[in-house]
Design a protein around this motif. Structure first.
Motif, PDB file in Angstrom:
ATOM      1  N   ILE A 146       0.866  -1.182   0.000  1.00  0.00           N
ATOM      2  CA  ILE A 146       0.000   0.000   0.000  1.00  0.00           C
ATOM      3  C   ILE A 146       0.904   1.233   0.000  1.00  0.00           C
ATOM      4  O   ILE A 146       1.576   1.538   0.986  1.00  0.00           O
ATOM      5  N   ALA A 147       0.969   1.884  -1.165  1.00  0.00           N
ATOM      6  CA  ALA A 147       1.902   3.001  -1.352  1.00  0.00           C
ATOM      7  C   ALA A 147       1.289   3.996  -2.334  1.00  0.00           C
ATOM      8  O   ALA A 147       1.093   3.620  -3.478  1.00  0.00           O
ATOM      9  N   PRO A 148       0.975   5.175  -1.901  1.00  0.00           N
ATOM     10  CA  PRO A 148       1.129   5.718  -0.561  1.00  0.00           C
ATOM     11  C   PRO A 148       0.040   5.236   0.391  1.00  0.00           C
ATOM     12  O   PRO A 148      -1.066   4.922  -0.048  1.00  0.00           O
ATOM     13  N   ALA A 149       0.384   5.195   1.673  1.00  0.00           N
ATOM     14  CA  ALA A 149      -0.600   4.874   2.709  1.00  0.00           C
ATOM     15  C   ALA A 149      -0.834   6.136   3.534  1.00  0.00           C
ATOM     16  O   ALA A 149       0.105   6.659   4.144  1.00  0.00           O
ATOM     17  N   THR A 150      -2.062   6.636   3.519  1.00  0.00           N
ATOM     18  CA  THR A 150      -2.364   7.866   4.270  1.00  0.00           C
ATOM     19  C   THR A 150      -2.574   7.550   5.752  1.00  0.00           C
ATOM     20  O   THR A 150      -2.819   6.397   6.131  1.00  0.00           O
ATOM     21  N   ALA A 151      -2.563   8.596   6.575  1.00  0.00           N
ATOM     22  CA  ALA A 151      -2.838   8.440   8.008  1.00  0.00           C
ATOM     23  C   ALA A 151      -4.219   7.822   8.195  1.00  0.00           C
ATOM     24  O   ALA A 151      -4.421   6.956   9.056  1.00  0.00           O
TER      25      ALA A 151
ATOM     26  N   LEU B 211      -4.105   4.070   7.364  1.00  0.00           N
ATOM     27  CA  LEU B 211      -3.364   3.346   8.410  1.00  0.00           C
ATOM     28  C   LEU B 211      -4.234   3.194   9.657  1.00  0.00           C
ATOM     29  O   LEU B 211      -4.255   2.135  10.299  1.00  0.00           O
ATOM     30  N   ALA B 212      -4.981   4.261   9.995  1.00  0.00           N
ATOM     31  CA  ALA B 212      -5.850   4.207  11.174  1.00  0.00           C
ATOM     32  C   ALA B 212      -6.950   3.179  10.973  1.00  0.00           C
ATOM     33  O   ALA B 212      -7.273   2.400  11.880  1.00  0.00           O
ATOM     34  N   LYS B 213      -7.501   3.134   9.761  1.00  0.00           N
ATOM     35  CA  LYS B 213      -8.557   2.155   9.493  1.00  0.00           C
ATOM     36  C   LYS B 213      -8.001   0.735   9.520  1.00  0.00           C
ATOM     37  O   LYS B 213      -8.639  -0.188  10.024  1.00  0.00           O
ATOM     38  N   MET B 214      -6.806   0.573   8.979  1.00  0.00           N
ATOM     39  CA  MET B 214      -6.192  -0.767   9.009  1.00  0.00           C
ATOM     40  C   MET B 214      -5.980  -1.211  10.452  1.00  0.00           C
ATOM     41  O   MET B 214      -6.207  -2.365  10.804  1.00  0.00           O
ATOM     42  N   ALA B 215      -5.520  -0.270  11.301  1.00  0.00           N
ATOM     43  CA  ALA B 215      -5.216  -0.629  12.695  1.00  0.00           C
ATOM     44  C   ALA B 215      -6.476  -0.980  13.474  1.00  0.00           C
ATOM     45  O   ALA B 215      -6.422  -1.749  14.429  1.00  0.00           O
TER      46      ALA B 215
ATOM     47  N   ASN C 166     -13.870   0.226   2.212  1.00  0.00           N
ATOM     48  CA  ASN C 166     -13.574   0.256   0.775  1.00  0.00           C
ATOM     49  C   ASN C 166     -12.839  -1.025   0.388  1.00  0.00           C
ATOM     50  O   ASN C 166     -12.440  -1.812   1.261  1.00  0.00           O
ATOM     51  N   LEU C 167     -12.671  -1.212  -0.912  1.00  0.00           N
ATOM     52  CA  LEU C 167     -12.104  -2.480  -1.389  1.00  0.00           C
ATOM     53  C   LEU C 167     -10.655  -2.670  -0.940  1.00  0.00           C
ATOM     54  O   LEU C 167     -10.229  -3.784  -0.630  1.00  0.00           O
ATOM     55  N   LEU C 168      -9.905  -1.546  -0.901  1.00  0.00           N
ATOM     56  CA  LEU C 168      -8.503  -1.630  -0.466  1.00  0.00           C
ATOM     57  C   LEU C 168      -8.423  -2.185   0.960  1.00  0.00           C
ATOM     58  O   LEU C 168      -7.572  -3.007   1.285  1.00  0.00           O
ATOM     59  N   LEU C 169      -9.358  -1.753   1.811  1.00  0.00           N
ATOM     60  CA  LEU C 169      -9.335  -2.189   3.217  1.00  0.00           C
ATOM     61  C   LEU C 169      -9.882  -3.599   3.401  1.00  0.00           C
ATOM     62  O   LEU C 169      -9.333  -4.382   4.188  1.00  0.00           O
TER      63      LEU C 169
END
Ligand code: C5P
Length: 410
Positions: free
Chosen positions: A95-100, A103-107, A113-116
């Motif tokens: 994941i590049a770029p990864a926004t804040a 990253l918060a949603k991943m954590a 969204n599909l990426l997540l």
């Protein structure tokens, strides 16, 4: 060799899923995609809806030679974009770029969204290259999210220091595409069967805390969990070394291929380690050994009285210093955990105990030290310092093993 060529050796034929989020740095994802393709990888791109405002799906589709995935389904024909099969297809999800925000949603496991959703389903290694303004990057919330992700095995390609799109200057600028491609190449290389680069070497690792009895019930000890030492022992064994792990009391499982010798006190650790060093090619001193132990151990439980209680302590023997004296051509690696004047104390320890290099943890660094699964260390040897970013303890163990390999190759 440039980084793209280095990456090319391991990227050929690999399936790379490239995630792009809504950041100005999205333009660099085009170059990253090209580098991955040139290195022979197959690339599929998944974008967040906002990312489309920063780089067009047409650009990314042309470069990746695959349609871009943004929505859960194609609104024209209802075709379902399966995050599960994307996750299964990928050998690595970058994941590049990864926004804040991402990253918060991943954590926290948000999946809007599909990426997540693909991140939550991915079984392959996941790499993120953060890109944001310096204050957003330094914010405790972002740092905490990054630590959470590292603890869960996500790899971070650290952002660089420099001019930012906001006009400010600082840390937050996404790593360069060549660096990210090389990182992914190395990661996939490391996932392959470990190269048995330490076959024939006998190594000792000390790990965990020692326990110094006061009476049959009480003791003096410290917070060391043993995780760092166990990761090192496991990594050295995975590279083919014959490893003896001299371990204080812990609940950790013995890493595959490692012989464990259980000890309790600093004196017991001294005897076991010094005896094993005779036949060894080197040792990594990771244990948190008590410097003082009760001068005498009461045979019965000490009774409480009305006043104060004084326990006289005597110095324990320094295991590392003794191995340093006997060392000769053998390799000796030490640890230092300091709370002040870190570098100066570590330097003097390097000399005093005759270490080849020292791994310095600072308790001041968030994410470093006891019990956690991450560590932030600096390697110090006679040629200088190398500060590593926040890594999982497993990755720190790999870096230590790399250095040990280089020392054997001298
Ligand atoms: O002097 P200090 O305890 O800070 O040194 C830390 C290093 O020395 C670590 O590598 C630790 O494992 C080792 N050590 C040892 N025996 C002791 C004290 C420290 O091996 N008694």
């Amino acid at each position: 060799m440039d980084s793209a060529t280095a990456a090319g050796r391991t990227l050929a034929g690999r399936h790379i899923l490239l995630g792009i989020t809504g950041s100005i740095a999205a333009y660099k994802a085009a170059m990253l995609c090209r580098l991955l393709k040139t290195a022979g990888a197959e690339v599929q791109v998944v974008m967040t809806p906002l990312a489309k405002q920063f780089i067009t799906p047409l650009t990314m589709a042309t470069l990746s030679k695959n349609p871009i995935l943004v929505e859960f389904f194609n609104p024209e024909n209802g075709a379902w974009n399966s995050h599960v099969s994307l996750g299964e297809w990928a050998d690595c999800y970058v994941i590049a770029p990864a926004t804040a925000n991402t990253l918060a949603k991943m954590a926290t496991g948000v999946a809007d969204n599909l990426l997540l959703t693909t991140y939550l389903s991915a079984r392959c290694p996941v790499v993120v290259a953060p890109a944001m303004d310096l204050d957003m990057y330094a914010h405790p919330a972002t740092q905490q999210n990054l630590r959470t992700l590292v603890e869960r095995g996500v790899r971070i390609v650290e952002p660089g220091d420099g001019e930012l799109a906001s006009g400010l200057s600082g840390k937050g600028r996404m790593a360069e595409p060549g660096e990210i491609a090389a990182f992914v190449g190395r990661l996939l290389d490391g996932q392959d069967e470990k190269k048995k680069t330490l076959t024939g070497k006998r190594l000792i690792v000390t790990a965990g805390a020692t326990i110094e009895a006061i009476d049959p019930v009480r003791f003096i000890s410290n917070h060391s969990s043993g995780k760092m030492g166990y990761a090192i022992a496991g990594e050295l064994a995975a590279r083919g070394a014959e490893v003896t792990l001299v371990s204080g009391r812990t609940a950790l499982p013995v890493p595959p291929g490692v012989e464990r010798v259980d000890v309790l006190s600093a004196d017991e650790m001294y005897d076991a380690t010094v005896a094993a060093f005779d036949k060894a090619d080197g040792a990594v001193m990771c244990a948190a050994v008590a410097d003082y132990t009760p001068e005498s151990v009461s045979e019965t439980k000490l009774k409480k009285g009305d006043g104060e209680l004084f326990i006289r302590l005597r110095r324990t023997r320094d295991i590392a210093a003794e191995l340093g004296r006997r060392k000769g051509e053998r390799i000796l690696v030490g640890f230092a955990l300091e709370t002040d004047h870190e570098e100066a104390h570590a330097q003097s320890k390097l000399e005093k105990k005759n270490f080849d290099f020292i791994v310095l943890n600072s308790l001041r660094d968030a994410g470093a030290g006891f019990r956690g699964d991450t560590n932030k260390v600096t390697f110090i040897d006679r040629t200088g310092d190398e500060a590593l970013p926040l890594l999982s303890k497993q990755e720190v163990a790999e870096r230590i093993a790399d250095r040990i390999e280089r020392l054997f190759a001298r």
